[in-house]
Design an enzyme around this catalytic site. Sequence first.
Site, PDB file in Angstrom:
ATOM      1  N   ARG A  56      -9.953 -11.681   2.955  1.00  0.00           N
ATOM      2  CA  ARG A  56     -10.803 -12.798   2.517  1.00  0.00           C
ATOM      3  C   ARG A  56     -10.054 -14.125   2.573  1.00  0.00           C
ATOM      4  NH1 ARG A  56     -11.808  -9.841  -3.085  1.00  0.00           N
ATOM      5  NH2 ARG A  56     -11.202  -8.125  -1.733  1.00  0.00           N
ATOM      6  N   LYS A  63       0.846  -1.199   0.000  1.00  0.00           N
ATOM      7  CA  LYS A  63       0.000   0.000   0.000  1.00  0.00           C
ATOM      8  C   LYS A  63       0.880   1.246   0.000  1.00  0.00           C
ATOM      9  CE  LYS A  63      -3.858  -1.763   2.871  1.00  0.00           C
ATOM     10  NZ  LYS A  63      -4.936  -1.650   1.888  1.00  0.00           N
TER      11      LYS A  63
HETATM   12  N1  BES Z   1      -7.914  -3.726   4.910  1.00  0.00           N
HETATM   13  C1  BES Z   1      -8.167  -3.382   3.544  1.00  0.00           C
HETATM   14  C2  BES Z   1      -9.529  -2.695   3.355  1.00  0.00           C
HETATM   15  C3  BES Z   1      -9.675  -1.337   3.998  1.00  0.00           C
HETATM   16  C4  BES Z   1      -9.413  -0.196   3.271  1.00  0.00           C
HETATM   17  C5  BES Z   1     -10.152  -1.214   5.290  1.00  0.00           C
HETATM   18  C6  BES Z   1      -9.585   1.038   3.866  1.00  0.00           C
HETATM   19  C7  BES Z   1     -10.316   0.033   5.880  1.00  0.00           C
HETATM   20  C8  BES Z   1     -10.030   1.159   5.156  1.00  0.00           C
HETATM   21  C9  BES Z   1      -8.152  -4.622   2.682  1.00  0.00           C
HETATM   22  O1  BES Z   1      -7.300  -5.645   3.094  1.00  0.00           O
HETATM   23  C10 BES Z   1      -7.704  -4.228   1.324  1.00  0.00           C
HETATM   24  O2  BES Z   1      -6.592  -3.818   1.201  1.00  0.00           O
HETATM   25  N2  BES Z   1      -8.598  -4.359   0.344  1.00  0.00           N
HETATM   26  C11 BES Z   1      -8.307  -3.991  -0.995  1.00  0.00           C
HETATM   27  C12 BES Z   1      -8.777  -5.116  -1.898  1.00  0.00           C
HETATM   28  C13 BES Z   1      -8.313  -5.017  -3.331  1.00  0.00           C
HETATM   29  C14 BES Z   1      -6.821  -5.204  -3.422  1.00  0.00           C
HETATM   30  C15 BES Z   1      -9.018  -6.069  -4.149  1.00  0.00           C
HETATM   31  C16 BES Z   1      -9.046  -2.701  -1.300  1.00  0.00           C
HETATM   32  O3  BES Z   1     -10.167  -2.524  -0.805  1.00  0.00           O
HETATM   33  O4  BES Z   1      -8.480  -1.864  -1.982  1.00  0.00           O
HETATM   34 MN    MN Z   2      -5.326  -5.424   2.389  1.00  0.00          MN
END
Ligand code: BES
Ligand code: MN
Length: 500
Positions: free
Chosen positions: A341, A267
């Site tokens: 997931r 990230k």
């Molecule tokens: N933990 C994050 C989701 C999240 C984002 C929670 C902002 C709280 C605030 C999750 O693990 C994630 O990174 N999801 C990605 C999925 C994508 C790579 C398919 C997302 O939502 O961008």
């Molecule tokens: Mn994530």
Amino acid sequence: MPIQTRVRSAGGSVSQVATDLGAEVVAVPVRSGPVAPAAEIAGALPFTLDELLTLNRAKGEPGEIVSSPVRVGDRVRELLLYGVGEATPADLRKAGAALARRGKGRSGLVAGVPAGDLAAFVEGALLASYQFKIGAAPAKPALDVLTVLTEAGPESDAGAVRRGTVRAQATALARDLANTPAGEKGPSWLADRAAGLADGAGLTVRVRGEEELADGGFGGLLAVGAGSSRPPRLIELSYEPSGGGSGRHVVLVGKGITFDSGGLSLKPNEGMKTMKTDMAGGGVVIAVMSALRELGVRDRVTGLVAAAENMPSGSSMRPGDVITHFGGTTSEVLNTDAEGRLVLADALAYADAELDPDVVVDVATLTGAAKVALGLRYGALFANDDALSGALSGAGAEAGEPLWRLPLVEEYRAAIDSDVADVNNIGRGGYGGGSITAALFLREFVGDRAWAHLDIAGPGRSTSDDAEITRGATGFGARLLLSWLADADADADSADGGTA
Ligand code: BES
Ligand code: MN
Ligand code: ZN
């Protein structure tokens, strides 16, 4: 950090109790008609309450506070006229929160409270008093003692005060777990916290470490945790109701990513800096489990927390890797940042295969897409069972933790197809609907169980203080699940034993 404020109930008049306790502040509700224990305060003022309210353009709405000095007993105290609206549970929660915020730095506040949901008032006051600060003391200490007076009197108020306190303390625990920095908080830390409270909460605990996870085939947890020097854990807390149970077995599953860097699909810093709260769902599950005994819940409840740290390193899982989950379903990792997931899949499949649940509910900060769709106050609800969906929505509305149901769109199922495995972990093929495709992925692992998924990526943390919500981790989900479990309990005899 526990909530510092304590709530007591007392009998008599507000003036008399304030004098006896030496409380600096007295509070009188407005807009619901006079409350007997507080009505006499008006006589101590050189003007009427209405004149004071008119001068301040106050309408008696919940959250509104007008203050004035007042001589009560031997000294001048601060009088707070606080709005209670129609005195609905939501109004009282908000009114309690506003009073507690206003009482910061004070030692004692005595409040007349109108008839209604006193537990909601207490819950609001305590949650607004929540503070999390490492090292330095907070700028203003929380109100020390809040004494509540109702027309019903302290004996009949005791249960509501206790219920409100238990629900607030559970939420505070969920906030504390999520607010703790990830430097201190790895998977084993989280497991130790859960184990540490099990005894006092009347729960049994089993923690699976790396070896047991490998023996059991928990490939998702192991893959997500592989990049971290702090190995994953599967935390299992079990609650057996004392006396006559309802016969229903509920399994709660929480996402316990103690830090989500994204892994090799790293990230940017902006998205990473709040990711210590990516175990908020797991924290909620631990918090709910901790309160079941005190609230007398009659369902059997098992709490599973899939705890891992998602980090980049030479031992990390890679994009393109294929994972075999508990039970044998395989998934292709197309993005290591869609890790939630992957760990939930193991826990859901385990629940289905080994725990024989009547209902499964998972709670997870799963997708940024849910946050985009519903913002910071509503949780996304997905369910394969309408009665369960209705019961959870109702509990959310009642608890002040609202949910909005989103569809499990069948047409998008193709988004999680994979060329090399059973499913892939991101929605591919331009379907969009990131929180929906994530929910469809989870559905692959729940078998035929009645199941609901709460995506709390939005409401799991707040950027500001707002009524009973405090900036940072909110504990969203704890109160709604406790309402759901305690209500199901109240209807247990009339219910179909299922999900109503
Ligand atoms: N933990 C994050 C989701 C999240 C984002 C929670 C902002 C709280 C605030 C999750 O693990 C994630 O990174 N999801 C990605 C999925 C994508 C790579 C398919 C997302 O939502 O961008
Ligand atoms: Mn994530
Ligand atoms: Zn995550």
